[in-house]
Scaffold this motif. Structure first.
Motif, short mmCIF file in Angstrom:
data_model
loop_
_atom_site.label_atom_id
_atom_site.label_comp_id
_atom_site.label_asym_id
_atom_site.label_seq_id
_atom_site.Cartn_x
_atom_site.Cartn_y
_atom_site.Cartn_z
N ARG A 295 0.83 -1.19 0.00
CA ARG A 295 0.00 0.00 0.00
C ARG A 295 0.87 1.25 0.00
O ARG A 295 2.06 1.18 0.25
CB ARG A 295 -0.95 0.00 1.19
N GLU A 296 0.23 2.36 -0.25
CA GLU A 296 0.95 3.63 -0.22
C GLU A 296 0.71 4.30 1.13
O GLU A 296 -0.40 4.33 1.64
CB GLU A 296 0.47 4.55 -1.34
N GLY A 297 1.78 4.81 1.71
CA GLY A 297 1.68 5.54 2.97
C GLY A 297 2.33 6.90 2.82
O GLY A 297 2.72 7.30 1.72
N ASN B 282 5.29 9.58 4.65
CA ASN B 282 6.33 9.83 5.63
C ASN B 282 5.77 10.89 6.58
O ASN B 282 5.45 12.00 6.15
CB ASN B 282 7.59 10.33 4.92
N PRO B 283 5.65 10.58 7.88
CA PRO B 283 5.03 11.56 8.79
C PRO B 283 5.85 12.84 8.95
O PRO B 283 5.30 13.89 9.26
CB PRO B 283 4.93 10.80 10.12
N LYS B 284 7.14 12.76 8.72
CA LYS B 284 7.99 13.94 8.88
C LYS B 284 7.88 14.90 7.69
O LYS B 284 7.79 16.11 7.86
CB LYS B 284 9.45 13.50 9.07
N THR B 285 7.88 14.33 6.48
CA THR B 285 7.90 15.17 5.28
C THR B 285 6.56 15.20 4.54
O THR B 285 6.34 16.07 3.70
CB THR B 285 8.96 14.67 4.29
N GLY B 286 5.69 14.23 4.82
CA GLY B 286 4.43 14.16 4.10
C GLY B 286 4.57 13.52 2.73
O GLY B 286 3.61 13.37 1.99
N GLU B 287 5.78 13.12 2.39
CA GLU B 287 6.08 12.52 1.09
C GLU B 287 5.48 11.11 1.00
O GLU B 287 5.56 10.33 1.94
CB GLU B 287 7.60 12.45 0.95
N PRO B 288 4.85 10.75 -0.13
CA PRO B 288 4.29 9.39 -0.27
C PRO B 288 5.41 8.35 -0.34
O PRO B 288 6.47 8.59 -0.93
CB PRO B 288 3.52 9.44 -1.58
N ILE B 289 5.18 7.21 0.28
CA ILE B 289 6.13 6.10 0.24
C ILE B 289 5.36 4.81 -0.02
O ILE B 289 4.18 4.72 0.28
CB ILE B 289 6.94 5.97 1.56
N GLN B 290 6.04 3.84 -0.59
CA GLN B 290 5.45 2.53 -0.83
C GLN B 290 5.76 1.63 0.36
O GLN B 290 6.90 1.46 0.75
CB GLN B 290 6.01 1.90 -2.11
N PRO C 278 5.73 -2.15 1.51
CA PRO C 278 5.65 -3.45 0.85
C PRO C 278 4.66 -4.39 1.55
O PRO C 278 4.30 -4.19 2.72
CB PRO C 278 7.07 -4.00 0.96
N ALA C 279 4.23 -5.42 0.83
CA ALA C 279 3.37 -6.45 1.41
C ALA C 279 4.14 -7.15 2.53
O ALA C 279 5.36 -7.25 2.48
CB ALA C 279 2.96 -7.45 0.33
N SER C 280 3.41 -7.60 3.54
CA SER C 280 4.07 -8.29 4.65
C SER C 280 3.12 -9.28 5.30
O SER C 280 1.91 -9.25 5.07
CB SER C 280 4.55 -7.27 5.69
N LYS C 281 3.69 -10.14 6.10
CA LYS C 281 2.91 -11.09 6.89
C LYS C 281 3.07 -10.69 8.35
O LYS C 281 4.15 -10.29 8.77
CB LYS C 281 3.43 -12.52 6.70
N THR C 282 2.00 -10.81 9.11
CA THR C 282 2.05 -10.45 10.52
C THR C 282 1.29 -11.46 11.36
O THR C 282 0.25 -11.96 10.93
CB THR C 282 1.51 -9.02 10.73
N PRO C 283 1.82 -11.81 12.53
CA PRO C 283 1.09 -12.74 13.38
C PRO C 283 -0.12 -12.05 14.01
O PRO C 283 -0.09 -10.85 14.28
CB PRO C 283 2.11 -13.13 14.45
#
Length: 92
Positions: free
Chosen positions: A58-60, A62-70, A72-77
């Protein structure tokens, strides 16, 4: 409650030594982790179910700059509480 306090409680309730309780807890954590990494679910009837969930990329921002970042897909318990555990929590 932290891990040391949990080990103390397990030792007092099971009449095991703290060293034995620590080894048992460590073995449980390691075994659940190994099962999840192998793609298995761990179901403890009444207590709950441990499983792996997948998060899509998903796209998120950067909380500091507001710049969009990708991101990556992940697995979480994840853990879903069982009926008995819910009952214990709600009655206290």
């Amino acid at each position: 409650m932290n891990k040391a306090e949990l080990i103390e409680k397990i030792a007092s309730k099971s009449e095991l030594t703290q060293a034995s309780s620590r080894r048992a807890l460590d073995a449980l954590i390691e075994t659940v982790g190994e099962a999840l990494s192998a793609g298995d679910r761990v179901q403890l009837v009444g207590f709950g179910t441990f499983k792996v969930t997948e998060r899509s990329a998903r796209e998120g921002r950067n909380p500091k700059t507001g710049e969009p970042i990708q991101i990556p897909a992940s697995k979480t318990p994840s853990f879903t509480a069982g009926a008995e555990l819910k009952k214990i929590v709600n009655n206290r």
